[in-house]
Design a protein around this motif. Structure first.
Motif, PDB file in Angstrom:
ATOM      1  N   CYS A   1       0.860  -1.192   0.000  1.00 14.24           N
ATOM      2  CA  CYS A   1       0.000   0.000   0.000  1.00 14.24           C
ATOM      3  C   CYS A   1       0.890   1.234   0.000  1.00 14.24           C
ATOM      4  CB  CYS A   1      -0.936   0.013   1.211  1.00 14.24           C
ATOM      5  SG  CYS A   1      -0.125   0.228   2.800  1.00 14.24           S
ATOM      6  N   ARG A   2       0.297   2.392  -0.243  1.00 18.39           N
ATOM      7  CA  ARG A   2       1.037   3.651  -0.093  1.00 18.39           C
ATOM      8  C   ARG A   2       0.428   4.424   1.064  1.00 18.39           C
ATOM      9  NH1 ARG A   2       1.258   3.334  -5.963  1.00 18.39           N
ATOM     10  NH2 ARG A   2       3.453   3.037  -6.524  1.00 18.39           N
ATOM     11  N   LEU A   3       1.300   4.893   1.945  1.00 16.52           N
ATOM     12  CA  LEU A   3       0.881   5.648   3.123  1.00 16.52           C
ATOM     13  C   LEU A   3       1.731   6.899   3.211  1.00 16.52           C
ATOM     14  CD1 LEU A   3       0.859   2.629   5.603  1.00 16.52           C
ATOM     15  CD2 LEU A   3      -1.166   3.896   4.856  1.00 16.52           C
ATOM     16  N   TRP A   4       1.089   8.035   3.355  1.00 15.81           N
ATOM     17  CA  TRP A   4       1.823   9.302   3.486  1.00 15.81           C
ATOM     18  C   TRP A   4       1.469   9.949   4.823  1.00 15.81           C
ATOM     19  CZ3 TRP A   4       0.401  11.963  -1.855  1.00 15.81           C
ATOM     20  CH2 TRP A   4       1.014  11.241  -2.907  1.00 15.81           C
ATOM     21  N   ASP A   5       2.434  10.645   5.410  1.00 15.24           N
ATOM     22  CA  ASP A   5       2.135  11.457   6.579  1.00 15.24           C
ATOM     23  C   ASP A   5       1.126  12.525   6.139  1.00 15.24           C
ATOM     24  OD1 ASP A   5       2.978  12.498   9.407  1.00 15.24           O
ATOM     25  OD2 ASP A   5       2.931  14.236   8.071  1.00 15.24           O
ATOM     26  N   ALA A   6       0.068  12.712   6.931  1.00 13.41           N
ATOM     27  CA  ALA A   6      -1.024  13.602   6.513  1.00 13.41           C
ATOM     28  C   ALA A   6      -0.572  15.063   6.410  1.00 13.41           C
ATOM     29  CB  ALA A   6      -2.203  13.473   7.482  1.00 13.41           C
ATOM     30  N   GLU A   7       0.376  15.464   7.254  1.00 15.25           N
ATOM     31  CA  GLU A   7       0.833  16.861   7.257  1.00 15.25           C
ATOM     32  C   GLU A   7       1.867  17.118   6.172  1.00 15.25           C
ATOM     33  OE1 GLU A   7       0.357  19.596   9.619  1.00 15.25           O
ATOM     34  OE2 GLU A   7      -1.509  18.466   9.876  1.00 15.25           O
ATOM     35  N   THR A   8       2.925  16.297   6.195  1.00 13.05           N
ATOM     36  CA  THR A   8       4.097  16.567   5.348  1.00 13.05           C
ATOM     37  C   THR A   8       4.067  15.800   4.029  1.00 13.05           C
ATOM     38  OG1 THR A   8       5.326  14.732   6.303  1.00 13.05           O
ATOM     39  CG2 THR A   8       5.519  16.858   7.427  1.00 13.05           C
ATOM     40  N   ARG A   9       3.198  14.798   3.931  1.00  5.51           N
ATOM     41  CA  ARG A   9       3.116  13.888   2.778  1.00  5.51           C
ATOM     42  C   ARG A   9       4.404  13.065   2.618  1.00  5.51           C
ATOM     43  NH1 ARG A   9      -1.359  15.035  -1.700  1.00  5.51           N
ATOM     44  NH2 ARG A   9      -2.992  15.363  -0.180  1.00  5.51           N
ATOM     45  N   LYS A  10       5.180  12.928   3.704  1.00  5.98           N
ATOM     46  CA  LYS A  10       6.360  12.045   3.677  1.00  5.98           C
ATOM     47  C   LYS A  10       5.894  10.615   3.408  1.00  5.98           C
ATOM     48  CE  LYS A  10       9.874  10.115   6.706  1.00  5.98           C
ATOM     49  NZ  LYS A  10      10.317   9.920   8.088  1.00  5.98           N
ATOM     50  N   LYS A  11       6.623   9.910   2.540  1.00 11.76           N
ATOM     51  CA  LYS A  11       6.252   8.542   2.173  1.00 11.76           C
ATOM     52  C   LYS A  11       6.699   7.577   3.267  1.00 11.76           C
ATOM     53  CE  LYS A  11       6.156   9.665  -2.637  1.00 11.76           C
ATOM     54  NZ  LYS A  11       6.714   9.678  -3.966  1.00 11.76           N
ATOM     55  N   LEU A  12       5.758   6.704   3.686  1.00 13.72           N
ATOM     56  CA  LEU A  12       6.031   5.797   4.806  1.00 13.72           C
ATOM     57  C   LEU A  12       5.852   4.341   4.392  1.00 13.72           C
ATOM     58  CD1 LEU A  12       4.011   7.851   7.461  1.00 13.72           C
ATOM     59  CD2 LEU A  12       6.506   7.719   7.269  1.00 13.72           C
ATOM     60  N   ASP A  13       6.020   4.039   3.117  1.00 15.85           N
ATOM     61  CA  ASP A  13       5.694   2.720   2.584  1.00 15.85           C
ATOM     62  C   ASP A  13       6.812   2.233   1.669  1.00 15.85           C
ATOM     63  OD1 ASP A  13       5.237   3.682  -0.249  1.00 15.85           O
ATOM     64  OD2 ASP A  13       3.912   4.996   0.905  1.00 15.85           O
ATOM     65  N   LYS A  14       6.499   1.210   0.870  1.00 17.98           N
ATOM     66  CA  LYS A  14       7.534   0.581   0.037  1.00 17.98           C
ATOM     67  C   LYS A  14       8.103   1.501  -1.034  1.00 17.98           C
ATOM     68  CE  LYS A  14       8.181  -3.699  -2.499  1.00 17.98           C
ATOM     69  NZ  LYS A  14       7.473  -4.940  -2.860  1.00 17.98           N
ATOM     70  N   ASP A  15       7.455   2.608  -1.326  1.00 17.68           N
ATOM     71  CA  ASP A  15       8.050   3.572  -2.265  1.00 17.68           C
ATOM     72  C   ASP A  15       9.404   4.054  -1.741  1.00 17.68           C
ATOM     73  OD1 ASP A  15       6.326   3.494  -4.383  1.00 17.68           O
ATOM     74  OD2 ASP A  15       5.242   5.347  -3.886  1.00 17.68           O
TER      75      ASP A  15
END
Ligand code: 5GP
Length: 243
Positions: free
Chosen positions: A198-212
């Motif tokens: 899946c793709r998950l981003w921090d809601a504020e900064t949109r930092k990528k928190l997943d396999k990307d």
């Protein structure tokens, strides 16, 4: 429950038979791959994190009314599952544009998609998991009309449950892939749900928190998975012996 013969080894998981013909043990390995196996690496702790993350998510989905194959955690990096007859298709829902949608349609990353999109892909690494539609699935008998309807309804139900779960922990569920299989006349959610799929981003900064982070060489891959787990309240502590 005893682990028996190895049945199948994929890019990140190995599946074993058990002494019950209806149950399997899945080993979440530290192996990580991207681009249909072209980029590979060993990431310390990833198997453990994904095993516990998957258990947490599957239990949330089950509680929200999505039937899954998950039975229980067995060890740090293994869980017990019902043995499904897997359908050879992947179901992808997208809430925000990213990845192959941007490449295929020339859309910029980060657009809110309303309503969210739904796509089917054929599970076939050699063909690079091509996109397919309902008509292909029916013609080639990969699933029935009723199963197609169930896959769509359940994949969107997963979206309702998980979008809220991640939002409460300060994250955006950008997109995800799920798979289904047949079990004693019912369709159940199979495979795994982890930051690998899946793709998950921090809601504020949109930092990528997943396999990307792995695909794009951003570093700190498992650290990001652990951050997601901690934000959700997933227990990553060693499992006590008497489980
Ligand atoms: P995309 O089509 O943009 O490459 O992927 C859409 C979503 O599905 C992403 O969250 C991606 O991680 C997931 N996904 C697509 N194909 C696969 C796959 O073969 N394996 C895994 N683990 N995830 C996939």
């Amino acid at each position: 429950m005893k682990k028996q013969a190895e049945l199948y080894s994929g890019k990140a998981k190995t599946v074993y038979a058990t002494d019950d013909p209806n149950q399997l043990i899945m080993h979440f390995r530290n192996d990580t791959s991207a681009f249909d196996g072209e980029k590979v690496a060993q990431l310390e702790r990833k198997g453990m994190v994904n095993n516990k993350f998957n258990a947490f998510i599957m239990q949330k989905l089950e509680a929200g009314g999505v039937p899954t194959h998950f039975e229980k955690l067995m060890t740090e990096d293994e869980s017990l599952f019902k043995k499904l007859d897997m359908l050879p298709v992947e179901c992808v829902v997208r809430n925000i544009s990213a990845g192959s949608l941007c490449r295929r349609l020339g859309i910029e990353e980060g657009m809110d998609l309303e309503p969210p999109t739904f796509e089917f892909f054929l599970k076939n690494d050699q063909l690079h998991d091509p996109m397919i539609n309902d008509s292909h699935i029916l013609t080639f008998k990969w699933a029935t009309q009723d199963e197609i309807a169930q896959m769509k309804a359940l994949t969107f139900k997963v979206n309702d449950i998980l979008k809220a779960l991640f939002a409460d922990a300060g994250m955006l569920l950008v997109d995800y892939k799920v798979e289904f299989g047949r079990y004693q006349g019912s369709l159940l959610l199979g495979d795994e749900f982890s930051p690998d799929g899946c793709r998950l981003w921090d809601a504020e900064t949109r930092k990528k928190l997943d396999k990307d982070r792995f695909r794009q060489g951003l570093g700190d891959v498992v650290e990001a998975y652990e951050e997601v787990a901690h934000r959700l309240g997933v227990n990553l502590e060693p499992i006590p012996d008497n489980i």
